[in-house]
Design an enzyme around this catalytic site. Structure first.
Site, PDB file in Angstrom:
ATOM      1  N   GLN B  90       0.808  -1.215   0.000  1.00 41.97           N
ATOM      2  CA  GLN B  90       0.000   0.000   0.000  1.00 41.97           C
ATOM      3  C   GLN B  90       0.843   1.268   0.000  1.00 41.97           C
ATOM      4  OE1 GLN B  90      -2.577  -0.494   3.421  1.00 41.97           O
ATOM      5  NE2 GLN B  90      -3.339  -2.465   2.676  1.00 41.97           N
ATOM      6  N   HIS B 154      -0.770  -0.205   5.584  1.00 48.04           N
ATOM      7  CA  HIS B 154      -1.220   0.851   6.494  1.00 48.04           C
ATOM      8  C   HIS B 154      -0.217   1.968   6.686  1.00 48.04           C
ATOM      9  CE1 HIS B 154      -3.851  -2.590   8.289  1.00 48.04           C
ATOM     10  NE2 HIS B 154      -4.058  -2.380   7.000  1.00 48.04           N
ATOM     11  N   GLU B 247     -14.672   2.855   9.603  1.00 45.44           N
ATOM     12  CA  GLU B 247     -15.268   3.875  10.457  1.00 45.44           C
ATOM     13  C   GLU B 247     -15.132   5.274   9.880  1.00 45.44           C
ATOM     14  OE1 GLU B 247     -14.291   1.772  14.795  1.00 45.44           O
ATOM     15  OE2 GLU B 247     -13.308   3.650  14.276  1.00 45.44           O
ATOM     16  N   TYR B 268      -8.539  -9.623   8.680  1.00 50.37           N
ATOM     17  CA  TYR B 268      -8.822 -10.296   7.417  1.00 50.37           C
ATOM     18  C   TYR B 268      -8.428 -11.757   7.440  1.00 50.37           C
ATOM     19  CZ  TYR B 268     -10.518  -6.048   5.435  1.00 50.37           C
ATOM     20  OH  TYR B 268     -11.278  -4.939   5.200  1.00 50.37           O
TER      21      TYR B 268
END
Lengths: 373, 373
Positions: B90, B154, B247, B268
């Site tokens: 990512q 992340h 969220e 996950y």
């Protein structure tokens, strides 16, 4: 297109029974098990209100103007001693609640469309009475809304005891511009009275000249659901709005919820009533639906039978034909989920003394919510 | 099954192009017109951040490690002078923002996965620089998260200027139990710094021994969306949660948002991380998704081009492949609607200086939101 809908389309094309469709696909979700509805009774066809006697029997109102006692789901003959009821459109015999100290004082309360009083037609009244065998006795009308109307809309009529007071709702009776924002008229309001119909001395409008002293909040269209948040003790209501304007509110003392000047929908005839969604001095809803689901009964889950639902709000849809879960945190909705779809028209939702959630469904009777496995 | 889904099923069975499916059926709803997406550019395949120069050209980051200037949707050659970027999972070149006084001082800011510093792999850094022709100059790293990790998860990296401060996010780097609740470590935090990287003297943890003084809030997993509520001036973030735990939060100074101890999802790999949904001293989200939509970019609409969307929040889904509208009132979500479905993976959302909403969509490029008619 969501997977659940593909499954639905496949099931139908394969000729699978529609019964299988009452489950919502939560297979991708982690927090919720699947639920289904279990038949309790089909003896009351238009259930509007439900209450439980100390022995576990249910009292169920039929909007067609009858009150029944269900033992193990079986209705006896209708309970006698009801007042005259003007069964008219959305009117009829509406809600029923027991006094919090029913076991010692025996008072029960019914709401209904009452033809007594000034004017043609009817308006909403609250009666208290006692149950003497299969007959009501000691009947006293403790609130009578004025004036009568021949219109069939928006009697409200939902009741709940909270903190020793009886709260109830009366809708705008289809006369939104006349009734709702005028504190000297009934209709489009939430009310708070003592258990004998007298007025609590701290009601918000008690010192306002000409205001009806029983009024608690105003600016409502037609509230047909009321429940108590178990964490805060506040009452929450559902408001059956215009097309595209169903709402959840927390009616607070003296506040104005805006109808018909502020809202999120248009009238069913296409007329734009509430042109603005915000107004000075008017409260915003906690939640709203557009398209409308036609909200009616609501209930907070407080029992331990449904750990995942505890302290959250269940909302029934009439036209929406579903049971929706609104997960609540600090007076905010933090997620909305269809818990049961194709449920039929859910009019009433109450948690029974056994901790199960019971639903009154038009044309079907009483069912209860159970985990699917 | 909702009518919209029947239409979808019918359309597919008739062989109608999937293009028609990008519209959501609002025919029963009153408040919202239909919207569609218009192509702006397909020159940047992995758009992650977007910013507009004073002349209207767009600067667009490509996560693969390049920065482009788009004129009328056409990308020139990549802008030179970028730092070394560790394109890893990512990670890559992430967001870009301009200083609020860019026209006078020329500072722009990029976030990226930086292989400099202690440890193997990389961590998130913030660099400021100036644009000199097609090349960056005056490069200064003003924040470097420690320590590096070879994990690809992340990096966070979303940035926004608010009230003169640069706010940015760094995710937990896949090491939730080590990084997130420890104020002496980077990761799982929102940060606030001055435009030159110095620390504002009123930052919440500035007097806490060993705490990183740039931290604004903590207990986050991976915030990849940040926007300013135009009515309150507060920053809102999206947090890409575990399965069933995306969220929306309003990160406030010094507050703990609970990850990995409090949340609504599971990892996950099936591991249950956050066993509780509530915890003492930990904030509840404004909204959450279960199933997750894989939130990334978010944006508040403040322009007059979309009267029905004004002051409401748009949220993009990666896996959810949709643009969702959260209607906001008093820091509460009062309705959630799918505005565009089958959009592709929406990574970035920003309102341009022309008042249009622009979307960066993985594998497709830049599109903008327009009313369907």
């Amino acid at each position: 297109m969501k997977r659940s809908n593909w499954l639905g389309a496949m099931a139908l094309s394969l000729g699978v029974s529609a019964l299988a469709m009452t489950f919502t696909d939560h297979s991708q979700a982690q927090g919720l098990p699947e639920f289904t509805l279990q038949d309790v009774s089909s003896d009351v066809q238009m259930p509007w209100g439900m209450a439980w006697l100390p022995d576990g029997d249910m009292l169920v109102t039929d909007r067609n103007g009858e009150l029944y006692r269900l033992s193990d789901g079986q209705a006896g003959s209708p309970i006698a001693g009801l007042p005259e009821i003007h069964v008219n459109g959305q009117g009829g015999l509406l809600d029923i609640v027991l006094h919090p100290e029913y076991e010692t004082n025996g008072w029960l309360y019914i709401s209904y469309s009452d033809p007594e009083g000034d004017g043609e037609g009817s308006n909403t009244s609250i009666m208290r009475a006692k149950l003497d065998g299969n007959r009501l006795s000691n009947q006293e009308v403790i609130y009578r809304a004025e004036i009568n109307s021949t219109r069939g809309q928006h009697y409200g009529g939902r009741m709940i005891f909270n903190d020793g007071y009886l709260f109830f709702t009366i809708g705008d009776r289809g006369d939104h511009f006349t009734n709702v924002q005028d504190l000297s008229r009934d209709g489009g309001k939430t009310y708070r009275i003592n258990d004998d119909g007298s007025i609590p001395q701290d009601n918000p409008f008690i010192n306002v000249p000409n205001a009806k002293p029983a009024i608690w909040s105003y600016g409502h269209r037609n509230q047909q659901g009321i429940a108590i948040n178990p964490l805060t003790g506040q009452i929450w209501t559902s408001e059956h709005g215009p097309r595209g304007g169903d709402e959840i509110n927390i009616p607070e003392a003296g506040k104005n919820y805006g109808w018909p000047y502020v809202g999120y929908g248009i009238n069913y005839n296409g007329e734009v009533l509430a042109e603005a969604t915000h107004g000075a001095g008017m409260e915003q809803p906690i939640w709203y639906w557009d398209p409308s689901i036609a909200t009616a009964g609501i209930e907070f889950v407080s029992s331990d039978r449904y750990p995942e639902l505890k302290n959250h709000l269940l909302v029934g849809g009439l036209r929406g034909s579903k049971l929706e879960l609104l997960e609540i945190s600090d007076d905010r909705v933090i997620r909305s989920t269809d818990l049961i779809t194709d449920s039929g028209r859910i009019r009433a939702i109450r948690q029974g003394p056994d901790g199960y959630i019971y639903l009154g469904i038009e044309g079907e009777g009483i069912k209860r919510l159970i985990p699917a496995n």
